[in-house]
Design a protein around this motif. Structure first.
Motif, PDB file in Angstrom:
ATOM      1  N   HIS A 106      20.959 -57.939   6.915  1.00 56.60           N
ATOM      2  CA  HIS A 106      20.656 -56.632   7.488  1.00 56.60           C
ATOM      3  C   HIS A 106      19.785 -56.686   8.743  1.00 56.60           C
ATOM      4  O   HIS A 106      19.777 -55.721   9.519  1.00 56.60           O
ATOM      5  CB  HIS A 106      19.958 -55.755   6.441  1.00 56.60           C
ATOM      6  CG  HIS A 106      20.833 -55.364   5.299  1.00 56.60           C
ATOM      7  ND1 HIS A 106      21.784 -54.378   5.390  1.00 56.60           N
ATOM      8  CD2 HIS A 106      20.913 -55.852   4.026  1.00 56.60           C
ATOM      9  CE1 HIS A 106      22.409 -54.258   4.229  1.00 56.60           C
ATOM     10  NE2 HIS A 106      21.905 -55.139   3.396  1.00 56.60           N
ATOM     11  N   SER A 149      20.596 -61.730  11.080  1.00 55.21           N
ATOM     12  CA  SER A 149      21.924 -62.071  11.597  1.00 55.21           C
ATOM     13  C   SER A 149      22.439 -61.081  12.640  1.00 55.21           C
ATOM     14  O   SER A 149      22.980 -61.495  13.665  1.00 55.21           O
ATOM     15  CB  SER A 149      22.924 -62.194  10.444  1.00 55.21           C
ATOM     16  OG  SER A 149      22.621 -63.326   9.647  1.00 55.21           O
ATOM     17  N   PRO A 150      22.308 -59.774  12.429  1.00 57.49           N
ATOM     18  CA  PRO A 150      22.710 -58.846  13.500  1.00 57.49           C
ATOM     19  C   PRO A 150      21.958 -59.090  14.802  1.00 57.49           C
ATOM     20  O   PRO A 150      22.552 -59.018  15.887  1.00 57.49           O
ATOM     21  CB  PRO A 150      22.373 -57.474  12.912  1.00 57.49           C
ATOM     22  CG  PRO A 150      22.451 -57.664  11.445  1.00 57.49           C
ATOM     23  CD  PRO A 150      21.939 -59.049  11.200  1.00 57.49           C
ATOM     24  N   PHE A 156      23.750 -60.276  18.289  1.00 53.43           N
ATOM     25  CA  PHE A 156      23.592 -59.480  19.512  1.00 53.43           C
ATOM     26  C   PHE A 156      23.079 -60.339  20.664  1.00 53.43           C
ATOM     27  O   PHE A 156      23.635 -60.323  21.761  1.00 53.43           O
ATOM     28  CB  PHE A 156      22.636 -58.314  19.274  1.00 53.43           C
ATOM     29  CG  PHE A 156      22.340 -57.535  20.523  1.00 53.43           C
ATOM     30  CD1 PHE A 156      23.241 -56.592  21.001  1.00 53.43           C
ATOM     31  CD2 PHE A 156      21.163 -57.755  21.233  1.00 53.43           C
ATOM     32  CE1 PHE A 156      22.981 -55.890  22.172  1.00 53.43           C
ATOM     33  CE2 PHE A 156      20.888 -57.059  22.389  1.00 53.43           C
ATOM     34  CZ  PHE A 156      21.804 -56.122  22.859  1.00 53.43           C
ATOM     35  N   ASN A 205      28.215 -51.214   9.466  1.00 54.87           N
ATOM     36  CA  ASN A 205      27.895 -52.544   8.964  1.00 54.87           C
ATOM     37  C   ASN A 205      27.009 -53.271   9.980  1.00 54.87           C
ATOM     38  O   ASN A 205      27.374 -53.373  11.148  1.00 54.87           O
ATOM     39  CB  ASN A 205      29.185 -53.333   8.723  1.00 54.87           C
ATOM     40  CG  ASN A 205      28.914 -54.659   8.055  1.00 54.87           C
ATOM     41  OD1 ASN A 205      28.415 -55.580   8.672  1.00 54.87           O
ATOM     42  ND2 ASN A 205      29.241 -54.759   6.766  1.00 54.87           N
ATOM     43  N   PRO A 206      25.845 -53.771   9.577  1.00 51.29           N
ATOM     44  CA  PRO A 206      24.923 -54.391  10.540  1.00 51.29           C
ATOM     45  C   PRO A 206      25.493 -55.622  11.240  1.00 51.29           C
ATOM     46  O   PRO A 206      25.239 -55.840  12.428  1.00 51.29           O
ATOM     47  CB  PRO A 206      23.699 -54.742   9.686  1.00 51.29           C
ATOM     48  CG  PRO A 206      24.195 -54.762   8.275  1.00 51.29           C
ATOM     49  CD  PRO A 206      25.293 -53.744   8.213  1.00 51.29           C
ATOM     50  N   ILE A 207      26.275 -56.442  10.516  1.00 49.22           N
ATOM     51  CA  ILE A 207      26.860 -57.641  11.125  1.00 49.22           C
ATOM     52  C   ILE A 207      27.868 -57.249  12.202  1.00 49.22           C
ATOM     53  O   ILE A 207      27.833 -57.754  13.337  1.00 49.22           O
ATOM     54  CB  ILE A 207      27.553 -58.507  10.058  1.00 49.22           C
ATOM     55  CG1 ILE A 207      26.525 -59.038   9.046  1.00 49.22           C
ATOM     56  CG2 ILE A 207      28.307 -59.656  10.713  1.00 49.22           C
ATOM     57  CD1 ILE A 207      25.572 -60.058   9.602  1.00 49.22           C
ATOM     58  N   GLY A 232      26.084 -55.513  15.224  1.00 49.10           N
ATOM     59  CA  GLY A 232      25.409 -56.447  16.114  1.00 49.10           C
ATOM     60  C   GLY A 232      26.381 -57.188  17.011  1.00 49.10           C
ATOM     61  O   GLY A 232      26.124 -57.373  18.211  1.00 49.10           O
ATOM     62  N   SER A 233      27.532 -57.591  16.444  1.00 51.88           N
ATOM     63  CA  SER A 233      28.546 -58.288  17.229  1.00 51.88           C
ATOM     64  C   SER A 233      29.138 -57.397  18.316  1.00 51.88           C
ATOM     65  O   SER A 233      29.241 -57.785  19.484  1.00 51.88           O
ATOM     66  CB  SER A 233      29.669 -58.789  16.312  1.00 51.88           C
ATOM     67  OG  SER A 233      29.180 -59.664  15.330  1.00 51.88           O
ATOM     68  N   SER A 259      17.619 -66.175  11.170  1.00 43.76           N
ATOM     69  CA  SER A 259      18.894 -66.046  10.465  1.00 43.76           C
ATOM     70  C   SER A 259      19.335 -67.336   9.794  1.00 43.76           C
ATOM     71  O   SER A 259      19.552 -67.380   8.578  1.00 43.76           O
ATOM     72  CB  SER A 259      19.973 -65.555  11.433  1.00 43.76           C
ATOM     73  OG  SER A 259      21.229 -65.498  10.792  1.00 43.76           O
TER      74      SER A 259
END
Length: 306
Positions: free
Chosen positions: A41, A44-45, A49, A163-165, A168-169, A197
């Motif tokens: 959450h 990783s995001p 980014f 979705n945070p992943i 972020g992408s 991460s």
């Protein structure tokens, strides 16, 4: 060969630290869950980014990316087909398909690219492909197949944006595509957070090994064996056939795509499985076994094509 051993040694040490933490209970009974949620959450995001916001998106149009994409789709498709026939379920099949073709291009791929291939940027195509396309699609499927996306069709279509992943992408790609420069007071904290991460994922993975049974036993034996076979042998074989037979790659370029395809399954796949509470043992065992098996495979590939 030095790069292969160095990359694996780094991962092994951090996972071992996680195992000791779990064995001694220093992080408490919820330590693994906290690390997993932190990675999924928050960290990783942020990492996705900051990585994509400064990336050169022109690599998306390279022949190396086409080889990576086609080999990934090929092995994932085989797992999905078997999963449908065997009725393993959408979520479990999705995790298995990821373990079959989603390579460890970050914390293992980069050092191997430096020491074996001589250029860290050579993992950029596979890294971007996985972050920009594979990850958002996979987590969206996991969302839709679980309890996270109920309601109207419009709400389901907006699943990636919740979705945070995926968010972020997509945000990182948007910044890179528009050429915007993120101010240092914004980018620096995100970079610092993103640096958590990989360690968080590896530590959580190490904790998960405490008290666990030997891999490839029980109900997950068949999907684990299939995922490992596809990841360790199937994907590099398909990549070699496509690169040499279809795209005419030779020498260093051929070595590049085959080595990156022979990397083991990424540790962050366990984070996805744990977050969605589906295929956790499948992910853990497939990552562990494919990492062990990939050592002689990578050494062999480097010796034959290098």
């Amino acid at each position: 060969m030095q790069g292969v051993l160095t990359g694996f040694a780094v991962i092994a040490v951090v996972v071992a630290v996680g195992y000791v933490l779990g064995l001694r209970g220093h992080l408490g009974p919820q330590g693994r869950e906290v690390l997993t949620r932190l990675a999924f959450h928050v960290a990783s995001p942020a990492l996705l980014f900051t990585t994509l916001a400064t990336a050169d998106l022109s690599v998306v149009f390279s022949s190396r990316l086409l080889v990576t994409a086609l080999s990934t789709v090929a092995v994932a498709g085989v797992f999905v087909a078997v999963g449908v026939v065997r009725r393993w379920g959408v979520g479990r099949t999705t995790i298995g398909a990821l373990c079959s073709g989603y390579v460890n291009s970050g914390n293992l791929g980069i050092p191997i690219a430096v020491y074996v291939l001589g250029d860290a940027s050579l993992v950029a195509p596979v890294l971007l492909f996985q972050l920009v396309l594979v990850t958002p699609v996979a987590v969206t499927i996991l969302d839709l197949s679980g309890g996270g996306a109920k309601g109207s069709l419009w709400r389901r279509l907006l699943t990636p944006l919740r979705n945070p992943i995926a968010l972020g992408s997509l945000a990182g790609v948007a910044v890179a595509a528009t050429g915007l420069r993120v101010p240092a007071p914004v980018m620096d904290p995100l970079t610092l957070i993103g640096n958590m991460s990989v360690p968080a994922v590896l530590l959580a993975f190490g904790i998960s090994l405490c008290g666990s049974t030997m891999p490839m036993r029980g109900a997950d034996r068949e999907p684990v064996l299939l995922a490992v076979a596809l990841k360790a042998f199937g994907q590099p074989a398909v990549a070699w056939a496509l690169a040499s037979g279809v795209f005419g790659l030779r020498g260093a370029q051929l070595l590049d795509v085959v080595v990156t395809s022979a990397l083991p399954a990424a540790q962050n796949l366990y984070t996805y499985a744990s977050t969605y509470e589906v295929g956790e043992r499948l992910a853990r065992d497939a990552i562990l076994v494919s990492t062990v098996v990939s050592v002689p495979v990578l050494v062999g590939v480097a010796a034959v094509l290098g």
